[in-house]
Motif scaffolding. Structure first.
Motif, PDB file in Angstrom:
ATOM      1  N   ARG A 150       0.805  -1.221   0.000  1.00 15.07           N
ATOM      2  CA  ARG A 150       0.000   0.000   0.000  1.00 15.07           C
ATOM      3  C   ARG A 150       0.839   1.272   0.000  1.00 15.07           C
ATOM      4  O   ARG A 150       0.410   2.288  -0.525  1.00 15.07           O
ATOM      5  N   VAL A 151       2.002   1.211   0.656  1.00 13.23           N
ATOM      6  CA  VAL A 151       2.750   2.463   0.867  1.00 13.23           C
ATOM      7  C   VAL A 151       3.985   2.558  -0.020  1.00 13.23           C
ATOM      8  O   VAL A 151       4.196   3.555  -0.703  1.00 13.23           O
ATOM      9  N   ILE A 152       4.798   1.502  -0.012  1.00 15.79           N
ATOM     10  CA  ILE A 152       6.111   1.617  -0.665  1.00 15.79           C
ATOM     11  C   ILE A 152       6.004   1.452  -2.183  1.00 15.79           C
ATOM     12  O   ILE A 152       6.448   2.316  -2.951  1.00 15.79           O
ATOM     13  N   ILE A 153       5.395   0.365  -2.632  1.00 15.29           N
ATOM     14  CA  ILE A 153       5.368   0.070  -4.065  1.00 15.29           C
ATOM     15  C   ILE A 153       4.706   1.176  -4.892  1.00 15.29           C
ATOM     16  O   ILE A 153       5.224   1.536  -5.945  1.00 15.29           O
ATOM     17  N   PRO A 154       3.575   1.756  -4.428  1.00 20.93           N
ATOM     18  CA  PRO A 154       2.996   2.844  -5.232  1.00 20.93           C
ATOM     19  C   PRO A 154       3.954   4.015  -5.467  1.00 20.93           C
ATOM     20  O   PRO A 154       3.819   4.735  -6.447  1.00 20.93           O
ATOM     21  N   GLN A 155       4.931   4.175  -4.571  1.00 16.77           N
ATOM     22  CA  GLN A 155       5.863   5.289  -4.758  1.00 16.77           C
ATOM     23  C   GLN A 155       6.992   4.967  -5.718  1.00 16.77           C
ATOM     24  O   GLN A 155       7.828   5.814  -6.003  1.00 16.77           O
ATOM     25  N   LEU A 156       7.043   3.711  -6.164  1.00 17.55           N
ATOM     26  CA  LEU A 156       8.107   3.326  -7.083  1.00 17.55           C
ATOM     27  C   LEU A 156       7.675   3.454  -8.538  1.00 17.55           C
ATOM     28  O   LEU A 156       8.251   2.843  -9.426  1.00 17.55           O
ATOM     29  N   LYS A 157       6.650   4.264  -8.768  1.00 18.80           N
ATOM     30  CA  LYS A 157       6.094   4.350 -10.117  1.00 18.80           C
ATOM     31  C   LYS A 157       7.163   4.765 -11.135  1.00 18.80           C
ATOM     32  O   LYS A 157       7.299   4.152 -12.192  1.00 18.80           O
ATOM     33  N   SER A 158       7.945   5.762 -10.756  1.00 18.85           N
ATOM     34  CA  SER A 158       8.929   6.274 -11.701  1.00 18.85           C
ATOM     35  C   SER A 158       9.974   5.214 -12.047  1.00 18.85           C
ATOM     36  O   SER A 158      10.302   5.016 -13.223  1.00 18.85           O
ATOM     37  N   SER A 159      10.469   4.498 -11.030  1.00 18.68           N
ATOM     38  CA  SER A 159      11.421   3.414 -11.291  1.00 18.68           C
ATOM     39  C   SER A 159      10.789   2.344 -12.158  1.00 18.68           C
ATOM     40  O   SER A 159      11.417   1.817 -13.076  1.00 18.68           O
ATOM     41  N   SER A 160       9.518   2.008 -11.851  1.00 15.60           N
ATOM     42  CA  SER A 160       8.848   0.961 -12.617  1.00 15.60           C
ATOM     43  C   SER A 160       8.744   1.339 -14.075  1.00 15.60           C
ATOM     44  O   SER A 160       8.994   0.519 -14.959  1.00 15.60           O
ATOM     45  N   VAL A 161       8.368   2.586 -14.324  1.00 20.91           N
ATOM     46  CA  VAL A 161       8.208   3.011 -15.714  1.00 20.91           C
ATOM     47  C   VAL A 161       9.554   2.912 -16.439  1.00 20.91           C
ATOM     48  O   VAL A 161       9.638   2.351 -17.531  1.00 20.91           O
TER      49      VAL A 161
END
Lengths: 320, 311
Positions: A231-242
């Motif tokens: 809920r908290v950490i993974i959603p903030q990794l959007k830029s890395s994921s992209v």
């Protein structure tokens, strides 16, 4: 009268001198401007790169409109889209496009998930993290020609390690390379092996840029470790994921070397034939230059469909 | 008695203060994945030391026994690949140096000098597309350019023909080198750009106020400051160029060519009508990977840095 004329010419010449001086001054200032002085720094590399990349693409598009094949020079007077029509109607091109998508989606998804998982594990205060990261990233330092040799041996039906390992569970042996149902999965697995360390490094960089206190805050709220990540950490990794996803998708589109090296020839098994291998084979084995140029254009358009939104996204994020 | 067990449990607990199961699970996981990433390489390494008989008779990941041990595959592989290694070195060093240098100057002209923000941005975007486009989109023009237009086979021969072992076929190697420079510039530019953007403005602003020219700012300030980044980009780019295969294949053509790079030779090594000699292949794979492996072992951190900023 003469004197007044003199003064007139005199004043005129002064004015002319002034404008000339002004022009010279401006030219001098221009030649000293940052634009002119920095021009050689960026323009030389830019023009070399531009000729190679954009000149190459333009020329490729032009060739794709001709009927260029064999060793005759291309005829640029008769341009049409016949090669594209031929490509879009060719059932083998359609099969190859399907394979390209299967490889791209399977490879990208699994590599991302595995990379994220490994990044989270290594981010949990592991000892010797650098050493372990070095091991995980090692395949990325090797050429596809080299890793293809390793995996050819790993997948060997009689003596390969893969069959030896699954043999422990009473499975197999499978003919990973020879069986058309298995070979694409085998190739994807090998590519995941090579690239998941890369995805991990990208995600680790993202994880380390997050502030530590979020985790503490979630913990105080009573969230479980899993929930905190989800809920908290993974959603903030959007830029890395992209970023990771784009690099992986682009790689999957142009993957050629691994396939060529594994099978040692232009003609790879049908089940693993993708647009990238088809293009090189049509050009350099069969000399169908115009047809392969058309395939290359299709491949380019597919890549641009990923790159352009990505660069726009980066621009909007302010990270370009 | 219960007292005794208690104290023993306590003493064990004291010896292993942080023994907790989730930690153990994580370390097991980490080791399993390490084995996963290492196993193809390890299996290849031990196989390279086995005789042809031992390759099929022994477990693939176990080292050979004394009667199945041989160095012959390595000597054969080195013999086979030595010309390719030389060719790859001849190609990789100039290509890396040129593309890294040009990448650095391009990044300088686009980040640390302000001449026209919008144009600079447009140029940057054009560079960015250059990183991502699939090389397949330029392969046909490239071979057309080098082989039909430039006539590369006759170009370098007369000029450099006097050098030892330099045959006319090596002019193809020249074509590959130049090609690598051209397509290597964008990624080098991007890597340097990331570094220059993060560089502190103060020094450069101060130098500008002192009236330093664009050239002297680059030479006196930017170059010395970007030494570590030169290391990162050089290592990254050298690895990429050494490992590259597509340009070599399409411009040089055959693994039997005297100009063939090591990746090209390796792709044809150890297979004949009787099947694949895996021992020889594995030895060859390690010989071909040796320079990049050495670089990786020595500079793993820089390599990871190059990879991580490559997006």
């Amino acid at each position: 009268m003469a004197s007044s004329e003199d003064t007139v010419t005199g004043s005129r010449s002064i004015a002319a001198g002034e404008t000339r001086g002004d022009w010279r001054d401006r030219a001098r200032r221009f030649s000293k401007s940052d634009f002119v002085r920095s021009f050689p720094y960026w323009f030389i590399p830019f023009s070399i790169m531009g000729l190679g990349v954009y000149g190459g693409i333009g020329w490729n598009t032009l060739i794709s409109l001709t009927d260029y094949e064999g060793f005759q020079p291309p005829d640029f007077t008769d341009l049409d889209f016949s090669m594209y029509v031929q490509a879009l109607q060719d059932p083998s091109v359609i099969l190859v496009t399907k394979n390209t998508f299967v490889l791209m989606v399977a490879f990208t998804t699994i590599t991302m998930i595995l990379g994220l998982f490994l990044a989270i594990v290594l981010d949990r205060g592991i000892r010797y993290r650098e050493k372990i990261q070095t091991i995980y990233l090692l395949p990325m330092a090797l050429s596809f020609v080299v890793t293809a040799q390793f995996w050819l041996w790993m997948y060997n039906i009689n003596n390969g390690l893969v069959n030896a390992v699954i043999g422990l569970f009473g499975l197999g042996p499978y003919n990973w390379i020879g069986n058309p149902d298995l070979v694409l999965g085998a190739v994807v697995f090998a590519l995941i092996w090579q690239f998941s360390g890369y995805a991990m490094v990208v995600f680790l960089a993202g994880l380390q840029s997050l502030p530590d206190d979020q985790f503490e805050a979630a913990r105080i709220d009573g969230a479980s470790t899993f929930k905190t990540y989800w809920r908290v950490i993974i959603p903030q990794l959007k830029s890395s994921s992209v970023s990771a996803a784009v690099i992986l998708v682009i790689f999957a589109l142009k993957a050629f070397t691994f396939l060529y090296s594994m099978f040692g020839q232009y003609r790879v098994p049908r089940a693993t034939d993708i647009l990238a291998t088809l293009m090189v084979r049509e050009a350099f084995q069969l000399q169908n230059w115009a047809f392969s140029a058309a395939i290359a254009t299709i491949l380019l358009v597919m890549s641009l469909a990923v790159i352009a939104p990505y660069l726009y996204y980066q621009y909007k994020q302010g990270s370009l | 008695m219960s007292n005794a067990t208690n104290s023993r449990a306590e003493s064990i607990a004291r010896v292993l203060p942080a023994l907790d199961y989730s930690k153990i699970a994580i370390y097991l996981l980490v080791m399993t994945f390490a084995a996963f990433f290492i196993s193809p390489i390890w299996t290849g390494l031990v196989t390279a030391f086995k005789t042809t008989g031992a390759v099929t008779a022994t477990t693939p990941f176990l080292p050979p026994g004394p009667d199945g041990f041989t160095l012959q595959k390595w000597t054969t592989a080195i013999e086979y690949l030595s010309t390719g290694m030389t060719n790859s070195l001849l190609m990789s060093f100039p290509a890396t140096i040129a593309s890294v240098t040009l990448g650095s100057t391009a990044a300088y002209g686009l980040t640390l000098v302000d001449w026209h923000k919008r144009t600079q941005f447009a140029v940057l975007v054009l560079f960015m597309f250059g990183i991502f486009i699939p090389y397949q989109a330029v392969l046909v023009p490239l071979s057309d350019f080098w082989i039909n237009m430039v006539g590369v086979d006759g170009l370098v021969g007369p000029v450099l023909g006097g050098l030892p072992f330099f045959t006319e076929r090596h002019s193809r190697l020249f074509a590959v080198t130049v090609t690598h420079v051209v397509y290597g510039i964008p990624i080098c530019m991007l890597l340097f750009r990331g570094y220059y953007v993060a560089l502190s403005d103060e020094l450069i602003e101060a130098a500008k106020i002192d009236g330093a020219s664009i050239t002297s700012i680059y030479r006196r300030i930017v170059l010395p400051l970007s030494k570590p980044m030169f290391g990162v980009v050089f290592i990254y780019q050298f690895t990429m160029i050494w490992n590259e295969f597509l340009f070599s294949l399409t411009l040089i053509g055959s693994s039997a060519s005297p100009a063939a790079t090591v990746t090209l030779v390796l792709s044809g090594l150890g297979s004949d009508l009787t099947g694949v000699d895996f021992g020889l292949r594995m030895a060859g794979a390690f010989v071909a990977a040796l320079p990049t492996l050495i670089i990786y072992v020595l500079f793993a951190e820089q390599f990871a840095k190059g990879l991580a900023s490559d997006n």
